[in-house]
Design a protein around this motif. Structure first.
Motif, PDB file in Angstrom:
ATOM      1  N   ARG A   1      -6.632   3.913   1.348  1.00 59.25           N
ATOM      2  CA  ARG A   1      -6.890   2.577   0.816  1.00 59.25           C
ATOM      3  C   ARG A   1      -7.676   2.653  -0.491  1.00 59.25           C
ATOM      4  O   ARG A   1      -7.374   1.950  -1.458  1.00 59.25           O
TER       5      ARG A   1
ATOM      6  N   GLU B   1       0.822  -1.207   0.000  1.00 56.18           N
ATOM      7  CA  GLU B   1       0.000   0.000   0.000  1.00 56.18           C
ATOM      8  C   GLU B   1       0.855   1.256   0.000  1.00 56.18           C
ATOM      9  O   GLU B   1       0.621   2.183  -0.780  1.00 56.18           O
TER      10      GLU B   1
ATOM     11  N   TRP C   1      -2.901  -5.717   1.636  1.00 53.97           N
ATOM     12  CA  TRP C   1      -2.208  -4.475   1.272  1.00 53.97           C
ATOM     13  C   TRP C   1      -1.088  -4.141   2.257  1.00 53.97           C
ATOM     14  O   TRP C   1      -0.149  -3.432   1.916  1.00 53.97           O
TER      15      TRP C   1
END
Length: 517
Positions: free
Chosen positions: A377, A354, A394
């Motif tokens: 996100r 991420e 992630w």
């Protein structure tokens, strides 16, 4: 009656898990003496884990592993695997660059006399090793750092063979080699087969597998899809076996006509370039930079992105001159660069997937310097949409991803910035065919949305299939421009090669670089 041949290496029902992730699931494989056995599969299919099991880098969780009929214990060490006869030539070579070729070849088993290193004997042993791989003329006292990539590869092969290897594993050996060097290496592998050495060959370049392979084992999601002679496949059927789906067209179809000029280089002269470079790329256009290794393709991209200094000239985006004196300023001006070496200069290996996607566009996921977790996100998920990145969560470290998924992560990073110009340096290096198709599709979609895209690639079919126009670079100059309908491998190589250029100049009927433009 035919005599049954004992496999050099045999795996039965081999399994390996990393936490909740199953890397290998009941894999069977037999590798016979004197055969080139290819291992095919997408990134993340389990190829790297299988190599690690064979070489003792990781312990298998289940199943049996035999070398010449002798069972190998689950916790086998790399030294024990080498002693058993299993050697490997990795994509990222393990030589020590500041030592000589002789020292690298004799590492761990230096010849001695009365407690002193016998340098004369060391050199003689090194010359014998190099002669076996066709490097008899190499000075064994040359530092490895001074050798070409192809020569380093052969030194590595010589070291593996000197350990009496019964099986030699080649893991993406031609990634950093030119076409001529790759052909020479494939010839050397064919010679090893003739000597009775077993070879396990791993490559994303299917043309290489079809050129030298005898049989192929296909892995998909950690499972073996079976082993067959390569003559039972063509490229389309092998791709379908690897990815589990039919890829109708590897390269995208026709796109809308390009729009206005988006990127313009006016007299740009990077350090080391003998003359200024002029180049324009329109909105919606994909332009390729072709040339031999060392021609200056990557250096030009780095200079545009502010990673390398320039002597003079200007860079314009949408008609406005930008101050691209550093990567940070270039990114703010709408430029994005996907580097050739994703691990050294692209990814932040200690951070999560991420964060690697979001790192260049964090202000888009926050307010007044404060990040919003949900917005971050959503921002990352949108950037990776359509890329088929395979991961657990992630928050997993990006270092846990396969090479192809790491490359997709970098594409997602620049997609997240809303860049106007995308500079792609070897975007599918070390990437399997399924991931290539995904990346090509995203490139086409980004171009259709109005980005100007410049692609550097050493794989000419990729440039010819993906680009609207190919600019040819030779000795740090742009020497020709070929529109898609005129670009062929022969035309590109004729412009890119100094020898071909001289031959063309000597032939009045051959088109000049100016005529090509």
């Amino acid at each position: 009656m035919t005599r049954e041949v004992t496999p050099v290496v045999s795996l039965r029902d081999v399994g390996k898990t990393y936490g909740a992730v199953t890397a290998l699931d009941g894999v069977d494989i037999d590798i016979l003496p004197g055969e080139v056995h290819c291992l095919a599969g997408e990134n993340g299919a389990g190829k790297s884990t299988l190599i690690k099991v064979l070489t003792g880098a990781v312990a298998r969780d289940s199943g049996t592993y035999r070398v010449l009929g002798q069972e190998v214990r689950p916790q086998v060490t790399p030294a024990e695997a080498r002693t058993a006869g299993v050697g490997v030539v990795y994509q990222e070579l393990s030589l020590m660059p500041e030592l000589t070729a002789a020292s690298n070849l004799c590492m761990g088993r230096f010849p001695g006399r009365a407690g002193w290193l016998d340098r004369r004997r060391q050199r003689a042993l090194a010359r014998d090793m190099l002669e076996r791989v066709g490097l008899a003329d190499l000075d064994v006292d040359t530092r490895v750092s001074a050798l070409t990539t192809a020569a380093r590869q052969l030194v590595e092969i010589a070291r593996v063979l000197s350990q009496d290897a019964k099986l030699v594993i080649f893991d993406e050996p031609t990634t950093a080699l030119s076409a001529e060097e790759s052909e020479a290496l494939l010839s050397r592998i064919t010679a090893l087969r003739a000597e009775g050495v077993a070879v396990l060959y791993v490559s994303h370049r299917m043309e290489e597998m079809f050129a030298i392979g005898d049989r192929v084992t296909v892995l998909r999601d950690g499972r073996s899809m079976g082993t067959k002679p390569l003559t039972d496949f063509d490229e389309d059927s092998l791709v379908q076996a690897m990815v589990g789906r039919k890829i109708q067209n590897l390269y995208p179809g026709e796109r809308p006509a390009p729009g206005d000029v988006r990127l313009e280089l006016r007299g740009l002269r990077p350090v080391g370039f003998p003359a200024p470079v002029d180049l324009t790329v329109r909105s919606g256009e994909v332009v390729g930079l072709a040339g031999l290794l060392g021609s200056g393709r990557s250096e030009l991209l780095r200079a545009v992105f502010g990673a390398d200094p320039v002597v003079s000239g200007s860079i314009l985006v949408d008609g406005r001159e930008v101050n691209a004196t550093s990567p940070r300023l270039a990114a703010r001006a709408g430029l994005g660069l996907l580097t050739e070496d994703r691990k050294e200069s692209g990814l932040l290996l200690g951070l999560s997937i991420e964060k690697n996607v979001a790192i260049a566009s964090l202000p888009r996921a926050g307010t007044l310097g404060v990040l919003h977790r949900r917005r971050l996100r959503r921002h990352v998920v949108d950037a990776a949409d359509g890329l088929r990145v395979k991961f657990g969560d992630w928050s997993d470290p990006v270092s846990a991803l396969s090479g192809g998924n790491q490359q997709k992560t970098l594409v997602a990073r620049w997609r997240a910035t809303g860049a106007k110009v995308l500079l792609l340096d070897e975007p599918t290096k070390g990437v399997d065919v399924g991931a290539k198709a995904d990346i090509y599709q995203v490139v086409a979609e980004l171009a259709a949305s109005g980005l100007a895209i410049v692609v550097v690639s050493s794989y000419l079919p990729e440039l010819l299939g993906l680009c609207d126009r190919v600019e040819v670079v030779r000795q740090r100059r742009i020497v020709g421009s070929l529109p898609a309908h005129e670009a062929t491998e022969e035309a590109v190589l004729r412009l890119a090669s100094p020898v071909g250029h001289e031959a063309a100049a000597a032939d009045p009927s051959a088109p000049s670089p100016q005529e090509q433009r």
